[in-house]
Design a protein around this motif. Structure first.
Motif, short mmCIF file in Angstrom:
data_model
loop_
_atom_site.label_atom_id
_atom_site.label_comp_id
_atom_site.label_asym_id
_atom_site.label_seq_id
_atom_site.Cartn_x
_atom_site.Cartn_y
_atom_site.Cartn_z
N ALA A 55 0.85 -1.74 0.34
CA ALA A 55 -0.33 -0.14 -0.33
C ALA A 55 0.89 1.60 0.09
O ALA A 55 0.95 2.28 -0.31
CB ALA A 55 -0.91 -0.23 1.45
N GLY A 56 1.73 0.92 0.60
CA GLY A 56 2.86 2.55 1.31
C GLY A 56 3.07 2.80 -0.30
O GLY A 56 3.60 3.83 -0.75
N VAL A 57 3.98 1.56 -1.28
CA VAL A 57 4.46 2.15 -2.58
C VAL A 57 3.56 2.50 -3.45
O VAL A 57 4.28 3.17 -4.09
CB VAL A 57 5.59 0.29 -2.99
N ALA A 58 2.77 1.65 -3.25
CA ALA A 58 1.22 2.16 -4.64
C ALA A 58 1.17 3.86 -4.32
O ALA A 58 0.44 4.62 -5.26
CB ALA A 58 0.04 1.18 -4.12
N ALA A 59 1.73 4.02 -3.19
CA ALA A 59 0.87 5.72 -3.45
C ALA A 59 1.72 6.20 -4.84
O ALA A 59 1.93 8.21 -4.66
CB ALA A 59 1.48 6.02 -1.50
N ASN A 97 4.77 13.71 1.70
CA ASN A 97 5.30 12.65 1.48
C ASN A 97 4.02 11.42 2.49
O ASN A 97 4.73 10.25 2.75
CB ASN A 97 6.69 12.88 2.35
N TRP A 98 3.53 12.26 3.51
CA TRP A 98 2.22 11.84 4.26
C TRP A 98 1.34 10.48 3.55
O TRP A 98 0.69 10.03 3.84
CB TRP A 98 1.54 13.00 5.34
N THR A 99 1.87 11.21 2.36
CA THR A 99 0.58 10.30 1.52
C THR A 99 0.50 8.65 1.14
O THR A 99 -0.09 7.45 1.73
CB THR A 99 0.71 10.17 -0.16
N HIS A 100 2.03 8.75 1.46
CA HIS A 100 2.12 7.30 1.73
C HIS A 100 1.98 6.59 3.00
O HIS A 100 1.11 5.25 3.45
CB HIS A 100 3.83 6.79 1.59
N SER A 101 1.28 7.24 4.32
CA SER A 101 1.35 6.68 5.73
C SER A 101 -0.18 6.93 5.10
O SER A 101 -0.86 5.74 6.05
CB SER A 101 2.24 7.67 6.96
N GLY A 102 -0.81 7.74 4.61
CA GLY A 102 -1.94 7.80 4.83
C GLY A 102 -2.46 6.60 3.65
O GLY A 102 -3.43 5.72 4.70
#
Length: 280
Positions: A55-59, A97-102
């Protein structure tokens, strides 16, 4: 339609809320990864960690979503250099960069709290709809805060907004969670080695864009019709149609829910035994 208003581009980012979103979301992800690691060790499978990482990589593909759904992350225009915590820009949209955590929080959490029970065939259609509803609520809370505190916005001519957040987006995100979780667990049931679970990195974008660009196609098209063709009535109709399609998709996904351990799947694939080693 679909052109970004100048006031949106020039809107100032709230630095305090950006910091809250960044640090709070990554703290939550750290806790999720710790829980996922413990579950991986206890159950002898990398499923949970790989679901989070996938999920994080897909961001990194988030800019595609931004363009389709008229999402804009606010930046700073008062001359403050490097104010936004960004790592790249695509299609003119600066990415925080919080899109990955989101992504990890919104899209992988169901794998942690429902993945094992789904794997063992202990969930039914009503449970899947409960997960869907819970994920829609989580999405609404997360994004209502973001769009209501000058961190980002959906600037398109949406209908059915909650504060500044389009409800149809939350419904699509909840649907994506359901589709990803069901397909991810089905992959988990069918692979015989841990390496097979690397396929989760393909499962996520397939369900992410299948749900949002496929099921969400009506609302995307309605938002971006030319000025001569645009109609708020069409946006309303497309919104309702998209929500109906999401309901049908979740109901359809329930037909692919794994059966209890020790039974056979409809396609003839043998379900794992309770005492079997899971993707060791």
């Amino acid at each position: 339609m679909g052109r970004m208003p100048s006031e949106v581009m020039q809107h100032e980012l709230d630095m305090i809320w950006q910091s809250i979103f960044t640090w709070a979301s990554w703290v939550i992800v750290a806790l999720m990864l710790a829980i996922a690691f413990r579950m991986c060790v206890q159950q002898r499978t990398p499923f949970y960690l790989l679901a989070c990482v996938a999920a994080g990589v897909a961001a990194f593909a988030e800019p595609l979503y931004d363009v389709a759904f008229d999402l804009w992350f606010y930046d700073v225009h008062n001359g403050e250099s490097g104010a936004m915590f960004s790592h790249f820009t695509a299609f003119g949209v600066v990415q925080p960069n919080w899109t990955h955590s989101g992504y990890i929080i919104l899209y992988a959490s169901a794998c942690l709290y429902a993945g094992r029970r789904m794997y063992e065939g202990r969930l039914r259609r009503k449970h899947l709809f409960l997960i869907w509803g819970a994920e829609i609520m989580t999405s609404c809370v997360f994004e209502v805060i973001g769009t209501g505190t000058n961190v980002y916005t959906y600037y398109g001519p949406y209908a059915l907004r909650i504060w500044n957040y389009p409800l149809v987006i939350g419904v699509l995100e909840g649907t994506q969670v359901v589709l990803f979780t069901v397909l991810a667990v089905q992959l988990w049931r069918r692979v015989s080695t841990a390496w097979g679970l690397v396929g989760l990195f393909a499962v996520f974008p397939i369900t992410m864009f299948g749900a949002n660009f496929g099921i969400g196609a009506p609302i995307i098209i309605a938002l971006h019709l030319g000025e001569d063709e645009f109609s708020s009535g069409l946006v309303w109709a497309a919104t309702l149609l998209t929500i109906v399609l999401c309901v049908l998709a979740v109901n359809g996904a329930s037909k692919f829910m794994p059966r209890p351990v020790g039974t056979s799947e409809p396609d003839g694939a043998a379900a794992p035994r309770k005492d079997s080693v899971v993707a060791a």
